[in-house]
Design an enzyme around this catalytic site. Structure first.
Site, mmCIF file in Angstrom:
data_model
loop_
_atom_site.group_PDB
_atom_site.id
_atom_site.type_symbol
_atom_site.label_atom_id
_atom_site.label_comp_id
_atom_site.label_asym_id
_atom_site.label_seq_id
_atom_site.Cartn_x
_atom_site.Cartn_y
_atom_site.Cartn_z
ATOM 1 N N ASP A 145 0.826 -1.381 0.071
ATOM 2 C CA ASP A 145 -0.018 0.078 -0.129
ATOM 3 C C ASP A 145 0.947 1.277 0.072
ATOM 4 O O ASP A 145 0.713 2.065 0.734
ATOM 5 C CB ASP A 145 -1.067 0.073 1.516
ATOM 6 C CG ASP A 145 -1.658 -1.312 1.240
ATOM 7 O OD1 ASP A 145 -2.039 -1.706 0.180
ATOM 8 O OD2 ASP A 145 -1.885 -1.703 2.424
ATOM 9 N N GLU A 195 -11.376 1.209 -3.120
ATOM 10 C CA GLU A 195 -10.673 1.242 -1.522
ATOM 11 C C GLU A 195 -9.412 2.180 -2.148
ATOM 12 O O GLU A 195 -9.124 2.780 -3.123
ATOM 13 C CB GLU A 195 -10.283 -0.106 -1.036
ATOM 14 C CG GLU A 195 -9.407 -0.715 -2.061
ATOM 15 C CD GLU A 195 -9.228 -2.081 -1.403
ATOM 16 O OE1 GLU A 195 -9.317 -2.461 -0.262
ATOM 17 O OE2 GLU A 195 -8.530 -3.015 -1.925
#
Length: 480
Positions: free
Chosen positions: A16, A179
């Site tokens: 991420d 997301e």
């Protein structure tokens, strides 16, 4: 000759990622879940060669909680300070800040408490107003596939409203699991970069609007296509001092974790960004900023101290009594704890390299206990030494349940043994002792949204001590 790079530029579990530029320097941080220390800060001058310079999180949970803790962060530089916003799905949206990215960082501040609040990103607008966008974790909140935007106090103290649903991806054909939003503004237009479709099969979308609250229109700008880069998932947009644009994102590689790719990015005449090679990830490209010195995040460690190398982390909050660096050696106390290495806080680990390699470390065990080298994911295995009540030391090899693989081999008391692991294609592990194969091959596996970890451990009643020296990671030449 033009210098080129090959993807991934960070070939290990740097999950991420988000990236920014401050002057001529680039900084990157990633999610770390319950690892301590967490939120590593990486530095580069060219977006290709990276080193670890510090951590923003120094404390976490006292026990191992797979999949909890620090989820996807956003890194920003505002008003002379570095800011990291992240979601803890069991706590809420938090941030910390620092003048120097090396630290010290402030303690985490909860700007919005609640369950299932994840993937936050702030934006300080030109008029001084501040905003915060975030996603949702269905496991805690019962919903996902949507993005919520808040007005936020400019100092980050609190959100100023109940939030506005700015993108409901249930209404977008084919969308699932939207997301990881990153909120930007360019030439008066608001942009949200966000992946959808899941980490293994998804894609990267961007959304744009004239107002920060929408309505937003969408476009898919990066997808696997005919490449072998599955998923191309969330990351960050960054520019260079020369005015070029780039996008860093991750690819899920199972036991290797989420490796980081770098994509060229341009802005088309229609105002939309274009990434990679006609919307597909590139395998090789020219280096964004020429002249950078080769660098990679540290792996090997001679334990010269005075602190542990920045590549290391514990599986939960460490006790200072667990370890000591002295005379070029790492000494781990054989402390009590769960036999299952997957949930033992006192495992000291680092990321599994994304290419074939051989890992070795020299181990001496004194007193009673068990210590060694482990590979930990959803499953775990180890090689090490065990000191018994009879005063004998034996070489052992075992799996997750700490059952032994083969007959223990007696070792002369006090003798150092070089243990290791040869990690082949697909993360197949063969353990080693003084250069010979030991036990059956072990298939490394991913953990809860993380790749497998190389770890050192020492377990017992507190009377024994493991002495480690010369931890070395040798990458196979043809893999570089």
């Amino acid at each position: 000759m033009t210098a080129t790079y090959r993807n991934p530029v960070l070939n290990a579990d740097w999950s991420d990622p988000d990236v920014i530029r401050v002057g001529a320097d680039f900084y990157l941080t990633v999610s770390t879940f319950t690892k301590v220390p967490g939120l590593p800060i990486l530095h580069s001058r060219d977006l290709v060669n990276w080193t670890i310079i510090g951590h923003a999180v120094t404390r976490g949970y006292d026990d191992v909680r797979p999949g909890c803790g620090v989820w996807a962060p956003s890194l920003r530089h505002h008003d002379g300070r570095f800011w990291i916003f992240y979601g803890d799905p069991d706590v809420g949206i938090c941030w910390m800040s620092a003048e120097d990215p090396r630290g010290p960082w402030t303690e985490p501040h909860v700007v919005k408490p609640g369950l299932g609040l994840i993937d936050p990103c702030p934006l300080w607008d030109d008029d001084g107003r501040a905003y915060l966008v975030h996603g949702w974790a269905k496991s805690r909140a019962g919903v996902n596939n949507r993005l919520t935007l808040h007005r936020m106090a400019p100092d980050g103290e609190k959100v100023l409203d109940e939030g506005t649903l700015v993108i409901d991806a249930d209404l977008l054909p084919g969308y699932r699991t939207l997301e990881g939003p990153k909120l930007y503004k360019r030439d008066g237009v608001y942009w949200i970069f966000a992946p959808a479709g899941g980490v293994e099969q998804g894609w990267q979308s961007v959304f744009r609007a004239e107002s920060v609250f929408g309505p937003y229109e969408d476009r898919i700008v990066l997808a696997q296509g005919g490449t072998d880069v599955n998923g191309p998932h969330q990351g960050g947009w960054v520019d260079t001092p020369s005015g070029e644009h780039w996008f860093m994102h991750f690819q899920d590689r199972g036991p290797y974790g989420r490796v980081v790719h770098l994509q060229p990015m341009t802005w088309g005449e229609d105002g939309w960004p274009a990434m990679g090679d006609d919307g597909e990830p590139v395998a090789e490209y020219r280096v964004p900023v020429p002249g950078g010195a080769p660098a990679t995040p540290a792996t090997s460690d001679d334990f010269a101290g005075p602190e542990l190398g920045l590549q290391w982390s514990w599986q939960a909050n460490p006790d200072p009594a667990w370890w000591e660096l002295r005379d070029g050696r790492l000494r781990l106390a054989c402390v009590p704890g769960p036999d299952d290495l997957r949930v033992r806080p006192s495992v000291l680990g680092q990321r599994l390299p994304g290419v074939p390699c051989t890992v070795t470390v020299t181990l001496t065990l004194t007193g009673q206990g068990r210590a060694g080298l482990t590979v930990v994911g959803d499953t775990a295995a180890f090689i090490g030494l065990e000191g018994t009540a009879a005063g004998k030391t034996v070489l052992i090899c075992g799996n997750t349940e700490t059952t032994e693989d083969g007959e223990p081999v007696p070792v002369e008391e006090g003798r150092a043994v070089t243990i290791g692991a040869r990690i082949g294609e697909g993360a197949l592990v063969t353990f080693l002792a003084d250069g010979r194969d030991v036990g059956a091959p072990f298939q490394a596996t991913q953990g809860r949204w993380v790749g497998a970890v190389l770890g050192l451990f020492a377990a017992g009643d507190g009377t024994g001590q493991a002495i480690f020296e010369a931890f070395t990671v040798d990458i196979e030449r043809h893999s570089q």
